[in-house]
Design a protein around this motif. Structure first.
Motif, PDB file in Angstrom:
ATOM      1  N   VAL A  95       6.852 -19.358 -29.644  1.00 13.16           N
ATOM      2  CA  VAL A  95       6.297 -18.179 -29.885  1.00 13.16           C
ATOM      3  C   VAL A  95       6.192 -17.401 -28.548  1.00 13.16           C
ATOM      4  N   VAL A  96       6.807 -16.143 -28.450  1.00  7.50           N
ATOM      5  CA  VAL A  96       6.963 -15.433 -27.150  1.00  7.50           C
ATOM      6  C   VAL A  96       6.529 -14.117 -27.307  1.00  7.50           C
ATOM      7  N   PHE A  97       5.427 -13.715 -26.638  1.00 11.90           N
ATOM      8  CA  PHE A  97       4.998 -12.168 -26.505  1.00 11.90           C
ATOM      9  C   PHE A  97       5.885 -11.648 -25.277  1.00 11.90           C
ATOM     10  N   THR A  98       6.535 -10.694 -25.443  1.00  6.73           N
ATOM     11  CA  THR A  98       6.887  -9.712 -24.371  1.00  6.73           C
ATOM     12  C   THR A  98       6.301  -8.367 -24.304  1.00  6.73           C
ATOM     13  N   ASN A  99       6.663  -7.462 -23.454  1.00  3.99           N
ATOM     14  CA  ASN A  99       6.092  -6.292 -23.477  1.00  3.99           C
ATOM     15  C   ASN A  99       6.459  -5.396 -24.338  1.00  3.99           C
ATOM     16  N   LYS A 100       7.487  -5.875 -25.391  1.00  2.00           N
ATOM     17  CA  LYS A 100       7.889  -4.897 -26.433  1.00  2.00           C
ATOM     18  C   LYS A 100       7.827  -5.395 -27.882  1.00  2.00           C
ATOM     19  N   ARG A 101       7.734  -6.742 -27.935  1.00  2.00           N
ATOM     20  CA  ARG A 101       7.654  -7.537 -29.195  1.00  2.00           C
ATOM     21  C   ARG A 101       7.461  -8.952 -29.132  1.00  2.00           C
ATOM     22  N   MET A 102       7.206  -9.492 -30.204  1.00  2.00           N
ATOM     23  CA  MET A 102       6.866 -10.954 -30.432  1.00  2.00           C
ATOM     24  C   MET A 102       8.176 -11.668 -31.053  1.00  2.00           C
ATOM     25  N   LEU A 103       8.269 -12.856 -30.250  1.00  2.00           N
ATOM     26  CA  LEU A 103       9.659 -13.443 -30.659  1.00  2.00           C
ATOM     27  C   LEU A 103       9.355 -14.962 -31.011  1.00  2.00           C
ATOM     28  N   LEU A 104      10.141 -15.533 -32.301  1.00  2.00           N
ATOM     29  CA  LEU A 104       9.875 -16.609 -32.624  1.00  2.00           C
ATOM     30  C   LEU A 104      11.221 -17.558 -32.552  1.00  2.00           C
ATOM     31  N   GLY A 105      11.482 -18.806 -31.964  1.00  2.00           N
ATOM     32  CA  GLY A 105      12.625 -19.267 -32.187  1.00  2.00           C
ATOM     33  C   GLY A 105      12.561 -20.542 -32.427  1.00  2.00           C
ATOM     34  N   LYS A 106      13.834 -21.304 -33.183  1.00  2.00           N
ATOM     35  CA  LYS A 106      13.690 -22.750 -33.608  1.00  2.00           C
ATOM     36  C   LYS A 106      15.082 -23.008 -33.575  1.00  2.00           C
ATOM     37  N   LYS A 107      15.364 -23.868 -32.693  1.00  2.00           N
ATOM     38  CA  LYS A 107      17.010 -24.561 -32.551  1.00  2.00           C
ATOM     39  C   LYS A 107      17.002 -25.769 -33.708  1.00  2.00           C
ATOM     40  N   ARG A 108      18.056 -25.544 -34.368  1.00  2.00           N
ATOM     41  CA  ARG A 108      18.315 -26.454 -35.442  1.00  2.00           C
ATOM     42  C   ARG A 108      19.691 -27.278 -34.812  1.00  2.00           C
ATOM     43  N   TYR A 109      20.085 -28.218 -35.618  1.00  2.00           N
ATOM     44  CA  TYR A 109      21.187 -29.004 -35.271  1.00  2.00           C
ATOM     45  C   TYR A 109      22.487 -28.431 -35.608  1.00  2.00           C
ATOM     46  N   LEU A 110      23.595 -28.441 -34.865  1.00  3.00           N
ATOM     47  CA  LEU A 110      25.045 -28.061 -35.286  1.00  3.00           C
ATOM     48  C   LEU A 110      25.118 -26.482 -34.975  1.00  3.00           C
ATOM     49  N   GLY A 111      24.358 -26.329 -33.735  1.00  3.24           N
ATOM     50  CA  GLY A 111      24.615 -24.763 -33.527  1.00  3.24           C
ATOM     51  C   GLY A 111      23.895 -24.026 -34.465  1.00  3.24           C
ATOM     52  N   ARG A 112      23.104 -24.344 -35.416  1.00  2.00           N
ATOM     53  CA  ARG A 112      22.178 -23.418 -36.052  1.00  2.00           C
ATOM     54  C   ARG A 112      20.910 -23.020 -35.661  1.00  2.00           C
ATOM     55  N   TYR A 113      20.480 -22.066 -35.712  1.00  2.00           N
ATOM     56  CA  TYR A 113      18.810 -21.564 -34.951  1.00  2.00           C
ATOM     57  C   TYR A 113      18.482 -20.684 -36.096  1.00  2.00           C
ATOM     58  N   TYR A 114      16.900 -20.331 -35.783  1.00  2.00           N
ATOM     59  CA  TYR A 114      16.359 -19.455 -36.600  1.00  2.00           C
ATOM     60  C   TYR A 114      15.696 -18.555 -35.627  1.00  2.00           C
ATOM     61  N   TYR A 115      15.844 -17.425 -35.602  1.00  2.00           N
ATOM     62  CA  TYR A 115      15.124 -16.319 -34.593  1.00  2.00           C
ATOM     63  C   TYR A 115      14.538 -15.220 -35.566  1.00  2.00           C
ATOM     64  N   THR A 116      13.189 -14.532 -34.958  1.00  2.00           N
ATOM     65  CA  THR A 116      12.453 -13.555 -35.579  1.00  2.00           C
ATOM     66  C   THR A 116      11.873 -12.917 -34.472  1.00  2.00           C
ATOM     67  N   SER A 117      12.012 -11.436 -34.745  1.00  2.00           N
ATOM     68  CA  SER A 117      11.665 -10.689 -33.789  1.00  2.00           C
ATOM     69  C   SER A 117      10.733  -9.572 -34.683  1.00  2.00           C
ATOM     70  N   ILE A 118       9.544  -9.448 -33.999  1.00  2.00           N
ATOM     71  CA  ILE A 118       8.370  -8.862 -34.678  1.00  2.00           C
ATOM     72  C   ILE A 118       7.923  -7.907 -33.739  1.00  2.00           C
ATOM     73  N   THR A 119       8.158  -6.556 -34.404  1.00  2.00           N
ATOM     74  CA  THR A 119       7.740  -5.257 -33.526  1.00  2.00           C
ATOM     75  C   THR A 119       6.215  -5.242 -33.649  1.00  2.00           C
ATOM     76  N   PRO A 120       5.668  -4.265 -32.894  1.00  2.00           N
ATOM     77  CA  PRO A 120       3.936  -4.310 -32.867  1.00  2.00           C
ATOM     78  C   PRO A 120       3.491  -3.549 -34.096  1.00  2.00           C
ATOM     79  N   ASP A 121       4.601  -2.566 -34.701  1.00  2.00           N
ATOM     80  CA  ASP A 121       4.058  -1.957 -35.673  1.00  2.00           C
ATOM     81  C   ASP A 121       3.797  -2.812 -37.125  1.00  2.00           C
ATOM     82  N   MET A 122       4.489  -3.933 -37.055  1.00  2.00           N
ATOM     83  CA  MET A 122       4.518  -4.733 -38.136  1.00  2.00           C
ATOM     84  C   MET A 122       3.465  -5.655 -38.205  1.00  2.00           C
TER      85      MET A 122
END
Length: 147
Positions: free
Chosen positions: A62-89
């Motif tokens: 989980v990462v907070f940047t100066n613009k949004r919150m990001l969540l990342g999770k690497k799966r196997y075989l090149g797959r991954y999950y990524y979520t971007s959450i803007t402050p208004d959400m």
């Protein structure tokens, strides 16, 4: 910086060693790939994206940047999950502890998720960073949209 997210997560893990998280470098790469040039990493941490501490196999960064919150999770075989959450959400968050670990539950407009298996000592730091992030970003967002 190429591995800014990884270095920030590594610093968190060193400070709070009881947190359960694996493959930090891989998970951090997912988020780092999606950070824009004009974004700055303010805070990051890793934990298990689930509410059951008996299933510690869902490490998420989980990462907070100066613009949004990001969540990342690497799966196997090149797959991954990524979520971007803007402050208004973002709505609110809740901290919880059990005998062994702590968890932060974040409520957004679309989703409600828990990051668990955190070192209990990390909760004040996460609360401080998340509170500041939510207040500052929401104020900026509201000011920008009121003009």
């Amino acid at each position: 910086m190429k591995d800014e997210v990884y270095q920030s997560c590594k610093k968190f893990m060193k400070k709070y060693p009881k947190t359960i998280a694996w493959r930090l470098k891989k998970h951090s790469e997912v988020v780092q790939e999606h950070i824009n040039d004009d974004e700055v990493v303010l805070y990051s941490f890793a934990g298990q994206k689930n509410s059951n501490f008996l299933q510690p196999f869902f490490t998420t960064v989980v990462v907070f940047t100066n613009k949004r919150m990001l969540l990342g999770k690497k799966r196997y075989l090149g797959r991954y999950y990524y979520t971007s959450i803007t402050p208004d959400m973002l709505n609110d968050f809740e901290l919880r502890t059990n005998i062994l670990y702590g968890a932060v539950e974040i409520d957004t407009v679309k989703e409600h998720f828990t990051i668990g298996c955190l070192d209990k000592k990390s909760l004040p730091s996460i609360e401080d960073a998340l509170s500041k992030y939510m207040v500052n970003e929401k104020l900026k967002y509201m000011k920008k949209n009121s003009n």
